[in-house]
Scaffold this motif. Structure first.
Motif, PDB file in Angstrom:
ATOM      1  N   GLN A 173       0.779  -1.244  -0.009  1.00  0.00           N
ATOM      2  CA  GLN A 173       0.089  -0.111   0.066  1.00  0.00           C
ATOM      3  C   GLN A 173       0.868   1.444  -0.137  1.00  0.00           C
ATOM      4  N   PHE A 174       0.445   2.352  -0.933  1.00  0.00           N
ATOM      5  CA  PHE A 174       1.352   3.582  -1.029  1.00  0.00           C
ATOM      6  C   PHE A 174       0.259   4.606  -1.429  1.00  0.00           C
ATOM      7  N   LYS A 208      -7.438   4.014 -26.810  1.00  0.00           N
ATOM      8  CA  LYS A 208      -8.736   3.902 -27.342  1.00  0.00           C
ATOM      9  C   LYS A 208      -9.873   4.570 -26.619  1.00  0.00           C
ATOM     10  N   GLY A 209      -9.555   5.782 -25.826  1.00  0.00           N
ATOM     11  CA  GLY A 209     -10.452   6.601 -25.258  1.00  0.00           C
ATOM     12  C   GLY A 209     -10.504   5.997 -23.800  1.00  0.00           C
ATOM     13  N   ALA A 210      -9.801   4.904 -23.281  1.00  0.00           N
ATOM     14  CA  ALA A 210      -9.757   4.414 -21.798  1.00  0.00           C
ATOM     15  C   ALA A 210      -8.535   4.325 -21.185  1.00  0.00           C
ATOM     16  N   LEU A 211      -8.562   4.281 -19.947  1.00  0.00           N
ATOM     17  CA  LEU A 211      -7.220   4.129 -19.121  1.00  0.00           C
ATOM     18  C   LEU A 211      -6.627   2.749 -19.284  1.00  0.00           C
ATOM     19  N   PRO A 212      -5.260   2.536 -19.177  1.00  0.00           N
ATOM     20  CA  PRO A 212      -4.761   1.271 -19.352  1.00  0.00           C
ATOM     21  C   PRO A 212      -5.347   0.495 -18.154  1.00  0.00           C
ATOM     22  N   GLU A 213      -5.640  -0.704 -18.509  1.00  0.00           N
ATOM     23  CA  GLU A 213      -6.139  -1.545 -17.343  1.00  0.00           C
ATOM     24  C   GLU A 213      -5.118  -1.915 -16.249  1.00  0.00           C
ATOM     25  N   ASP A 214      -3.846  -2.109 -16.605  1.00  0.00           N
ATOM     26  CA  ASP A 214      -2.701  -2.342 -15.601  1.00  0.00           C
ATOM     27  C   ASP A 214      -2.856  -0.912 -14.773  1.00  0.00           C
ATOM     28  N   LEU A 215      -2.953   0.263 -15.011  1.00  0.00           N
ATOM     29  CA  LEU A 215      -2.836   1.465 -14.401  1.00  0.00           C
ATOM     30  C   LEU A 215      -4.178   1.326 -13.247  1.00  0.00           C
ATOM     31  N   VAL A 216      -5.234   0.936 -13.545  1.00  0.00           N
ATOM     32  CA  VAL A 216      -6.210   0.615 -12.651  1.00  0.00           C
ATOM     33  C   VAL A 216      -6.069  -0.204 -11.818  1.00  0.00           C
ATOM     34  N   LYS A 217      -5.278  -1.421 -12.090  1.00  0.00           N
ATOM     35  CA  LYS A 217      -4.815  -2.474 -11.209  1.00  0.00           C
ATOM     36  C   LYS A 217      -4.073  -2.006 -10.175  1.00  0.00           C
ATOM     37  N   ILE A 218      -3.234  -1.171 -10.670  1.00  0.00           N
ATOM     38  CA  ILE A 218      -2.147  -0.879  -9.518  1.00  0.00           C
ATOM     39  C   ILE A 218      -3.014   0.094  -8.663  1.00  0.00           C
ATOM     40  N   ILE A 219      -3.801   1.188  -8.900  1.00  0.00           N
ATOM     41  CA  ILE A 219      -4.259   2.000  -8.177  1.00  0.00           C
ATOM     42  C   ILE A 219      -5.331   1.284  -7.177  1.00  0.00           C
ATOM     43  N   THR A 220      -6.004   0.203  -7.508  1.00  0.00           N
ATOM     44  CA  THR A 220      -7.154  -0.419  -6.730  1.00  0.00           C
ATOM     45  C   THR A 220      -6.353  -1.426  -5.815  1.00  0.00           C
ATOM     46  N   ALA A 221      -5.306  -2.238  -6.454  1.00  0.00           N
ATOM     47  CA  ALA A 221      -4.372  -3.148  -5.529  1.00  0.00           C
ATOM     48  C   ALA A 221      -3.886  -2.438  -4.392  1.00  0.00           C
ATOM     49  N   GLY A 223      -3.999   0.574  -3.146  1.00  0.00           N
ATOM     50  CA  GLY A 223      -4.642   1.605  -2.241  1.00  0.00           C
ATOM     51  C   GLY A 223      -4.259   2.944  -2.597  1.00  0.00           C
ATOM     52  N   VAL A 224      -4.178   3.446  -3.743  1.00  0.00           N
ATOM     53  CA  VAL A 224      -3.463   4.532  -4.397  1.00  0.00           C
ATOM     54  C   VAL A 224      -4.485   5.673  -3.928  1.00  0.00           C
ATOM     55  N   LYS A 225      -4.246   6.873  -3.571  1.00  0.00           N
ATOM     56  CA  LYS A 225      -5.296   7.964  -3.221  1.00  0.00           C
ATOM     57  C   LYS A 225      -4.831   9.137  -4.177  1.00  0.00           C
ATOM     58  N   GLU A 226      -3.750   9.160  -4.418  1.00  0.00           N
ATOM     59  CA  GLU A 226      -3.397  10.286  -5.364  1.00  0.00           C
ATOM     60  C   GLU A 226      -2.724   9.865  -6.306  1.00  0.00           C
ATOM     61  N   VAL A 227      -2.732  10.759  -7.592  1.00  0.00           N
ATOM     62  CA  VAL A 227      -2.124  10.281  -8.820  1.00  0.00           C
ATOM     63  C   VAL A 227      -1.521  11.450  -9.485  1.00  0.00           C
ATOM     64  N   ALA A 228      -0.072  11.673  -9.529  1.00  0.00           N
ATOM     65  CA  ALA A 228       0.194  12.924 -10.141  1.00  0.00           C
ATOM     66  C   ALA A 228       1.220  12.638 -11.223  1.00  0.00           C
ATOM     67  N   VAL A 276      -9.871   9.237  -6.693  1.00  0.00           N
ATOM     68  CA  VAL A 276      -8.505   9.744  -6.114  1.00  0.00           C
ATOM     69  C   VAL A 276      -8.305  11.090  -6.552  1.00  0.00           C
ATOM     70  N   GLU A 277      -7.372  11.802  -5.845  1.00  0.00           N
ATOM     71  CA  GLU A 277      -7.032  13.101  -6.154  1.00  0.00           C
ATOM     72  C   GLU A 277      -5.996  13.237  -7.351  1.00  0.00           C
ATOM     73  N   ILE A 278      -6.259  13.946  -8.484  1.00  0.00           N
ATOM     74  CA  ILE A 278      -4.969  14.080  -9.193  1.00  0.00           C
ATOM     75  C   ILE A 278      -4.323  15.407  -9.230  1.00  0.00           C
ATOM     76  N   PHE A 279      -2.961  15.329  -9.570  1.00  0.00           N
ATOM     77  CA  PHE A 279      -2.305  16.665  -9.656  1.00  0.00           C
ATOM     78  C   PHE A 279      -1.470  16.402 -10.743  1.00  0.00           C
ATOM     79  N   ILE A 280      -1.038  17.915 -11.158  1.00  0.00           N
ATOM     80  CA  ILE A 280      -0.090  18.052 -12.254  1.00  0.00           C
ATOM     81  C   ILE A 280       1.083  18.778 -11.531  1.00  0.00           C
ATOM     82  N   GLY A 281       2.305  18.096 -11.806  1.00  0.00           N
ATOM     83  CA  GLY A 281       3.482  18.638 -11.654  1.00  0.00           C
ATOM     84  C   GLY A 281       4.541  18.845 -12.374  1.00  0.00           C
ATOM     85  N   HIS A 282       5.522  19.554 -12.231  1.00  0.00           N
ATOM     86  CA  HIS A 282       6.795  19.744 -12.935  1.00  0.00           C
ATOM     87  C   HIS A 282       8.145  19.774 -12.131  1.00  0.00           C
ATOM     88  N   ILE A 283       9.150  19.587 -12.909  1.00  0.00           N
ATOM     89  CA  ILE A 283      10.483  19.739 -12.270  1.00  0.00           C
ATOM     90  C   ILE A 283      10.820  21.014 -12.252  1.00  0.00           C
TER      91      ILE A 283
END
Length: 325
Positions: A173-174, A208-221, A223-228, A276-283
């Motif tokens: 979990q992260f 094809k207009g959808a999120l990659p399934e592997d990304l969804v799996k990581i988020i759910t398995a 416990g991701v709460k934020e994606v940046a 999830v909360e989403i963020f845009i960031g940059h270096i």
């Protein structure tokens, strides 16, 4: 070489794990110890090795534990970055460019469907990206040099570092997942405790207009709460190739479009009951000229990488925006 010595040599060269040797036919460990880096495909004299070293990475950092097509019983080791190039037909051959191979969360090679010439029949092909050592020798239709190439019609899968694959399998979990633009950045981030996957370009998150399934799996398995989504430090710079009648703000608008598309894609998680909360960031730009996250960790923050991973630095180089609605 004797048969067993030759077998061991070839297995190590092509990253094949052999079954344990019978007790009455042991292979002397001295043969393994004397094996050169050249024999293992890890020569430091290649563009691939130099490119990885420039980001503070080694071949060990980019080694994945994977399955091969048709064999789900044996686990193999494979370097996701390796020396090679492609011929005029798109076949991987020996060379001194870099071949980047993709594997999914289960450790299987990422594939795409390609139409057989003259037959109209589709067949699965293994996905890869090639990073040219000399981009000026490879130009697009407008004459612009480009660094990377993927097979035509292969889509835009996400790149998953081995550390992320293991975290997913263990359901570690992260709270925050980072999306980097480029495979090296994701590998470097994961090496220093910053959970990351990569996209091949800022516009290449969805398929094809959808999120990659592997990304969804990581988020759910996990416990991701934020994606940046993290951009390079030059995200807001004007293009160096502005031509007559080209809008001067083309490049910044391209990044704005990528951020907007990221928000729209992530909204799709609500359909699955995932919030999830989403963020845009940059270096942030610095005196060292660090452009991407790998540059920052290898240069400005070398020896202090944990400050970024643990957010203990007061002036954090990542600048997340307000949470998108």
């Amino acid at each position: 070489m004797q048969f067993l010595e030759a077998l061991d040599h070839l297995a190590r060269k092509f990253n094949v794990l052999l079954d344990p040797k019978p007790e009455n036919k042991p292979v002397k460990p001295t043969k393994i110890k004397k094996q050169s880096k050249e024999a293992k495909g890890e020569s430091v004299d290649t563009f691939c090795a130099r490119m990885l070293a420039g980001s503070g990475l080694t071949y060990q950092d980019v080694t994945a534990h994977i399955f091969k097509k048709g064999d789900t019983q044996s686990i193999f080791e494979a370097k996701t970055f390796r020396p090679g190039t492609i011929d005029e037909y798109g076949n991987i051959v020996d060379g001194d460019d870099v071949i980047i191979e993709y594997y999914d969360l289960d450790g299987m090679p990422v594939t795409y469907m390609r139409k057989l010439p003259g037959r109209g029949k589709l067949e699965p092909k293994v996905y890869y990206r090639v990073r040219w050592q000399f981009p000026d020798e490879h130009r697009d239709k407008e004459g612009k040099p480009f660094k990377y190439k993927s097979p035509a019609g292969s889509g835009t899968p996400i790149y998953i570092p081995e550390r992320m694959r293991q975290m997913y399998k263990k359901k570690e979990q992260f709270p925050r997942l980072y999306i980097q633009e480029g495979e090296k950045k994701a590998e470097k981030a994961c090496k220093h405790g910053i959970p990351s996957i990569a996209v091949s370009g800022i516009q290449n998150l969805g398929q094809k207009g959808a999120l990659p399934e592997d990304l969804v799996k990581i988020i759910t398995a996990c416990g991701v709460k934020e994606v940046a989504f993290i951009f390079d430090s030059d995200w807001n710079d004007l293009s160096n190739n502005i031509k007559f009648n080209t809008p001067v703000d083309t490049r910044p608008r391209c990044f704005f479009s990528a951020a907007r598309n990221f928000k729209e894609y992530m909204r799709m998680l609500k359909n699955r009951g995932v919030m999830v909360e989403i963020f845009i960031g940059h270096i942030n730009k610095n005196d060292e000229g660090d452009k991407g996250l790998d540059d920052l960790l290898a240069n400005k923050l070398s020896g202090h990488e944990e400050e970024l991973a643990g957010k203990s630095s007061v002036s954090c180089p990542l600048k997340p925006s307000d949470s998108a609605p």
